[in-house]
Design an enzyme around this catalytic site. Structure first.
Site, PDB file in Angstrom:
ATOM      1  N   HIS A  15      39.316  40.305  34.714  1.00  0.00           N
ATOM      2  CA  HIS A  15      40.250  40.458  34.985  1.00  0.00           C
ATOM      3  C   HIS A  15      41.251  39.094  34.107  1.00  0.00           C
ATOM      4  O   HIS A  15      40.430  38.259  33.277  1.00  0.00           O
ATOM      5  CB  HIS A  15      40.526  39.971  36.551  1.00  0.00           C
ATOM      6  CG  HIS A  15      39.801  38.005  36.671  1.00  0.00           C
ATOM      7  ND1 HIS A  15      38.079  38.933  36.842  1.00  0.00           N
ATOM      8  CD2 HIS A  15      39.876  36.780  36.739  1.00  0.00           C
ATOM      9  CE1 HIS A  15      37.821  37.152  36.808  1.00  0.00           C
ATOM     10  NE2 HIS A  15      38.851  36.514  36.492  1.00  0.00           N
ATOM     11  N   ARG A  71      23.319  32.307  39.339  1.00  0.00           N
ATOM     12  CA  ARG A  71      24.682  31.546  38.448  1.00  0.00           C
ATOM     13  C   ARG A  71      25.539  31.103  39.664  1.00  0.00           C
ATOM     14  O   ARG A  71      25.629  31.756  40.932  1.00  0.00           O
ATOM     15  CB  ARG A  71      25.303  32.763  37.508  1.00  0.00           C
ATOM     16  CG  ARG A  71      26.263  31.765  36.626  1.00  0.00           C
ATOM     17  CD  ARG A  71      27.142  32.715  35.608  1.00  0.00           C
ATOM     18  NE  ARG A  71      27.575  31.785  35.347  1.00  0.00           N
ATOM     19  CZ  ARG A  71      28.880  32.072  34.697  1.00  0.00           C
ATOM     20  NH1 ARG A  71      29.528  33.016  36.120  1.00  0.00           N
ATOM     21  NH2 ARG A  71      29.596  31.425  34.221  1.00  0.00           N
ATOM     22  N   ASP A 116      43.479  35.296  35.027  1.00  0.00           N
ATOM     23  CA  ASP A 116      44.082  34.605  36.170  1.00  0.00           C
ATOM     24  C   ASP A 116      44.769  33.866  36.331  1.00  0.00           C
ATOM     25  O   ASP A 116      46.332  34.360  35.271  1.00  0.00           O
ATOM     26  CB  ASP A 116      43.196  33.113  35.986  1.00  0.00           C
ATOM     27  CG  ASP A 116      41.863  33.220  36.005  1.00  0.00           C
ATOM     28  OD1 ASP A 116      40.591  34.222  36.813  1.00  0.00           O
ATOM     29  OD2 ASP A 116      41.902  32.470  35.305  1.00  0.00           O
TER      30      ASP A 116
HETATM   31  C1  LIG Z   1      45.477  30.519  43.626  1.00  0.00           C
HETATM   32  C2  LIG Z   1      44.989  31.455  42.855  1.00  0.00           C
HETATM   33  C3  LIG Z   1      43.932  32.815  41.487  1.00  0.00           C
HETATM   34  C4  LIG Z   1      43.354  33.606  42.911  1.00  0.00           C
HETATM   35  C5  LIG Z   1      44.498  34.442  43.835  1.00  0.00           C
HETATM   36  C6  LIG Z   1      44.188  32.711  44.139  1.00  0.00           C
HETATM   37  C7  LIG Z   1      42.802  31.840  44.739  1.00  0.00           C
HETATM   38  C8  LIG Z   1      41.878  32.640  44.051  1.00  0.00           C
HETATM   39  C9  LIG Z   1      42.003  32.830  43.022  1.00  0.00           C
HETATM   40  C10 LIG Z   1      40.708  33.946  42.001  1.00  0.00           C
HETATM   41  C11 LIG Z   1      39.478  33.239  41.959  1.00  0.00           C
HETATM   42  C12 LIG Z   1      38.388  34.768  41.491  1.00  0.00           C
HETATM   43  C13 LIG Z   1      39.359  36.065  40.927  1.00  0.00           C
HETATM   44  C14 LIG Z   1      41.037  36.000  41.130  1.00  0.00           C
HETATM   45  C15 LIG Z   1      41.252  37.102  40.837  1.00  0.00           C
HETATM   46  C16 LIG Z   1      40.230  35.842  42.687  1.00  0.00           C
HETATM   47  O1  LIG Z   1      40.157  37.551  43.115  1.00  0.00           O
HETATM   48  O2  LIG Z   1      40.876  34.763  43.328  1.00  0.00           O
HETATM   49  C17 LIG Z   1      40.981  35.168  40.705  1.00  0.00           C
HETATM   50  C18 LIG Z   1      43.283  35.173  41.973  1.00  0.00           C
HETATM   51  C19 LIG Z   1      43.932  34.694  40.006  1.00  0.00           C
HETATM   52  O3  LIG Z   1      44.260  34.103  39.297  1.00  0.00           O
HETATM   53  O4  LIG Z   1      44.518  35.715  40.824  1.00  0.00           O
HETATM   54  O1  LIG Z   2      32.084  32.641  37.390  1.00  0.00           O
HETATM   55  C1  LIG Z   2      33.088  32.181  36.308  1.00  0.00           C
HETATM   56  O2  LIG Z   2      32.383  32.215  35.214  1.00  0.00           O
HETATM   57  C2  LIG Z   2      33.768  32.794  36.433  1.00  0.00           C
HETATM   58  C3  LIG Z   2      35.074  32.642  37.528  1.00  0.00           C
HETATM   59  C4  LIG Z   2      36.300  33.682  37.513  1.00  0.00           C
HETATM   60  O3  LIG Z   2      36.772  33.299  36.550  1.00  0.00           O
HETATM   61  C5  LIG Z   2      37.616  33.040  38.397  1.00  0.00           C
HETATM   62  O4  LIG Z   2      36.794  32.540  39.047  1.00  0.00           O
HETATM   63  O5  LIG Z   2      38.410  33.431  37.893  1.00  0.00           O
HETATM   64 FE   LIG Z   3      38.808  34.608  36.198  1.00  0.00          FE
END
Ligand SMILES: C=C1C[C@]23C[C@H]1CC[C@H]2[C@@]12CCC[C@@](C)(C(=O)O1)[C@H]2[C@@H]3C(=O)O
Ligand SMILES: O=C(O)CCC(=O)C(=O)O
Ligand SMILES: [Fe+2]
Length: 375
Positions: free
Chosen positions: A232, A299, A234
């Site tokens: 993915h 991890r 961010d």
């Molecule tokens: C501010 C954010 C950014 C979110 C959504 C929300 C809170 C948590 C973040 C994450 C964290 C883990 C990967 C991700 C892809 C997910 O599933 O949750 C991220 C997402 C994004 O970057 O799109």
């Molecule tokens: O665990 C990691 O190293 C990456 C986590 C991550 O990609 C995320 O929280 O968006």
């Molecule tokens: Fe990420």
């Protein structure tokens, strides 16, 4: 002003928490977690190579830091920083909070479950619904104060956990502002040239939003067939990631494939997110990344997800747009972006595209139509 906590109100993200396993009790990888199948190359986990070096490690006190950051953002979309000023003790403390949280019983953790239309709380990866297999990880998202959730997890001694989270959040916000300044600088943009960065009162970048994501990747009986966190990008301006000393994070690079980002004690990983990709008019592409798991060591990571104030529209910066380089994206707020990501996942970025770089012009509505809805 809609706040970030409302980002999913229009697109609830249904993740089936009731399927949540007690990872420790599983001696074998259930089929629902097996990402590789001999007949299914699309899900191959293969790490292509790791002999070509990894993301640059940049010393923030280096006088060439700006230039090095610019180069890293253009070529990798990620880098590691050292000499960032964040006390190592704070990194230890936040890791302790995460580890303590994830080692609570499933029953206890589920008391703080994230709701389908909410951002905060405990749960499986939000992007799960876009993939046919489950991920071998659990997460906890915090926006602002963790008090409400932490009171449910630790009715007696929530305060000490809250204090650490608040300190971590404030520290990351400062570092993110600094990194943001350096990244802009490397594009020839001063902070004064980004209106929302300079409020009338108070420090630069003071109105930005940030979320904390604690991640745990338990030991896995069959790591070669499992996925900790699926590929993915961010949806942020930038993300600052702390990883414990167990490797697993990989970034994708067109030329080399998946490359491991090795843990360096005390270093922090910085990822370019989709909103910076838009702001830079495509010059600094957001980095595709994923996490693999292993057999013997748990991890742990903490991501600080940094974005603009919630009422601000992000668009390609005027200085990066000109006759030979039209704006590639339309303006978008963080909330709108998150909503679109929740619905279209990896098609979100291109759904804001104004012109296709290769096929010439096409209209925005076309691109919306073309975005595939998965899941
Ligand atoms: C501010 C954010 C950014 C979110 C959504 C929300 C809170 C948590 C973040 C994450 C964290 C883990 C990967 C991700 C892809 C997910 O599933 O949750 C991220 C997402 C994004 O970057 O799109
Ligand atoms: O665990 C990691 O190293 C990456 C986590 C991550 O990609 C995320 O929280 O968006
Ligand atoms: Fe990420």
């Amino acid at each position: 002003m809609p706040s970030l906590s409302e980002a999913y109100h229009s697109h609830p993200v249904e993740v089936h928490h009731h399927k949540h396993p007690d990872f420790k009790s599983l001696q074998e990888l259930p089929d629902s977690y097996a990402w590789t199948h001999p007949e299914d190359h699309a899900l191959a986990i293969n790490t292509t190579s790791s002999n070509f070096g990894s993301v640059p490690v940049i010393d923030l006190s280096d006088r060439n830091a700006t230039r090095l950051i610019g180069h890293a953002c253009r070529t990798w979309g990620a880098f590691q920083v050292v000499n960032h000023g964040v006390p190592l003790s704070l990194l230890d403390h936040i890791q302790w909070v995460g580890q303590t949280l994830f080692s609570l019983s499933t029953h206890q953790k589920l008391k703080a479950t994230r709701s389908p239309d909410g951002v905060t709380g405990y749960g499986l990866a939000r992007i799960s619904s876009f993939f046919p297999k489950l991920m071998w990880s659990e997460g906890f998202t915090i926006l602002g104060s963790p008090l409400e959730h932490f009171q449910k997890l630790w009715p007696q001694d929530y305060a000490k956990y809250c204090d650490i989270v608040v300190e971590y959040d404030e520290t990351m916000k400062k570092l993110a502002g600094k990194l943001m300044g350096l990244m802009l600088d490397s594009l020839g943009i001063s902070k004064e040239e980004l209106k929302w960065a300079c409020p009338n009162k108070g420090p630069l970048f003071k109105d930005t939003c940030g979320a904390l994501q604690l991640n745990s990747y338990p030991t896995c009986p069959d790591p070669d067939r499992a996925m900790g966190l699926a590929p993915h990008t961010d949806s942020t301006l930038l993300t600052i990631l702390y990883q414990n000393n167990i490797s697993g994070l990989q970034v994708h690079r067109e030329s080399t494939g998946w490359v491991t980002v090795p843990p360096i004690p005390g270093a922090l990983v910085v990822n370019v997110g989709d909103l910076f990709h838009i702001l830079s008019n495509g010059l600094y592409p957001s980095v595709l990344h994923r996490v693999l798991v292993n057999r013997s060591k748990q991890r742990f990571s903490v991501a600080y997800l940094y974005g603009p104030p919630s009422n601000v529209e992000i668009c390609p910066h005027a200085k990066l747009v000109g006759p030979t380089r039209p704006a590639l994206y339309r303006a978008v707020t963080w909330n709108e972006y998150l909503g679109t990501k929740a619905k279209h996942f990896n098609k979100a970025l291109s759904s804001f595209q104004l012109c296709a770089p290769k096929n010439g012009l096409f209209d925005v509505n076309e691109s919306h139509k073309n975005s595939v809805q998965v899941g």
